[in-house]
Design a protein around this motif. Sequence first.
Motif: not given
Lengths: 136, 503
Positions: B351, B364-366, B439, B444-445, B447
Amino acid sequence: MKSLILHTATRLLMALLLIFSLFLFFRGHDEPGGGFIGGLFGAGAITLYALAFGAEKAQQTIRISPLTMIAWGFVALIISGILPMIVNEPFLTGQWLFLDFADTEVKLSSPLIFDIGVYLCVVGFILAVIFSLEEE
Amino acid sequence: MNLLLILPIAIPLTAATIGLLFRKSPMVQRASGVIGMAALLVSVIYLSWQTYTDGIQVIQLGDWAAPFGITLVMDLLSAAMLIITAIMGLVVSIYSLYDIDRVKEQYHYYPLLHILLIGINGSFLTGDLFNLYVWFEVMLISSFILLALGNRKTQLQGAVKYVIINLVSSLVFLFGVAMVYGMTGTLNMADLAVKIAEVENTGLVTAVSMIFIVSFGIKAAIFPLFFWLPASYHTPPVAVSAIFGGLLTKVGVYALIRVFTLIFTHDIGYTHTILLWVSGFTMVCGVLGAAAQMEFRKVLSFHIVSQIGYMIMGLAFNTKLGIMGAIFYIIHNILAKSNLFLISGIAQRLTGTFELKQLGGLYRQYPWLAVLFLISAFALAGFPPLSGFWAKLSLVKAGLQIEQYVITGVAILVGLLTLFSMVKIWAYAFWMPMEEENKSEQFGKMKLMGAGGLNLLVTPVIILAAIIIIVGLFAEPFLSFCMLAAEQLLNPEIYIESVLGES
């Protein structure tokens, strides 16, 4: 520093200081001297040279970088520590070898290797400090 | 005499030397960093096994007999501390492969890490008060550089505070050592344990023991000497934060446990009561400080302080169960705390910030990162069946056993407040949605695992989380190991006999 007196004196003094540092170094163990004090004198000699001719020139003259010198000092310390372990004695136990050359007795020992390590570490450390201060 | 007892010091020394010799090659540096840690782990497990089966292991370096020579001693407490240190060293060095950039590597990050470990391992092994001082210095000097590595302004601010307060602590320590030497004429800890009982002026002994509380207290960050810790631990790279937060304060705690079970046991009613009060205040102040913070690593730093209180409390009880609880708490805390620091680093990678208010939406993302966080956070707060539960349970039981209801109540309350802070991090960083303006691009991109992911950062966290779960689910062998260690500590005769021989 451009000073004829300093330049000339340095050339004379440096050899003297280096020889004296070796003298102190080998005198160690039983009498005052040894790796630390010898190292201080050795570093003093090269520091004088660095003051007279600049750190860059001093670095070229000693060739080896101060940090590498410290690293080799560590290597010597480790060797002197591990040697006695081969004959099943604790780390750093002194191992002695007495040799006879004509009438003189030459003492070789693992504390000598240890002292070489200390010498290199002291010289390396002081030069590392002096050189990086000179750079600023 | 066990010749191999030098290995926990010699292996990091060798690894550091290799790293220094090949300064130009990042590959060799990294390899010597990680492989050195792995070798260290293997060696300490082997030595601990020997200690476990054959009793306390001793070596006199240079073959000069105790109490004159350099003595290294390994009892079960040292064994436990060494193993956990080596585990931390290994996971942090793996984490560093990604976390530490090329520039910091060029400034000898890996050799410094190993030299730090030399100091820590030396402190755990030494059987001599003055050598303890020397190992502290080795540890501090490398930690000064690690803390300032990277040269950012906040780092230097933190490092200056850290350096000054730790120099003061070393100075106080040296005074204490000098006074002990003046009283007894010896500095070998086993020899001291015998001779300090013969000192007639017990008032002076108590005064000296207070000096040691202050000096080790600064290192361990106990109340009211903890202020330097939250001011500096959030500034260095995350890998450094993790190893500092996990290990350095615990060396202070270890030193306190060692001297107050072995040497200063003449007036337990006085010294240990002070420790008990201090522990209570440490717990409360730390946890309240954490509740007020809104930066990921600052919250964790204040929690280090609070958790130190629990360990000191176990020591202050001075019962078998209490000290067992303290030792188990140290082990559990190193695992959980360092893991949280490592996770904060991953969150920051994803982040771009450590500020809780700007973080968000991580769950939510991870989701897997959230799971890893929950394991460590709940372990820290003491949820069953994780490791922290057993640590707190034994301490609470120990407190009830000797009818120290007030401090036990405080400990339970602080546990609840710890949960509050953890929930705060959870709510802000994981649960709440992230505001659009905050953001970052990679959010989110990027991994967690797989190609192009943060494998090197996540693997250490998974390893530590797995250890936390194992320690929690199969607590019995760990608890009985700590029990044996506590028994050894409360029977100093065994220690003294092992060092000085039968005489």
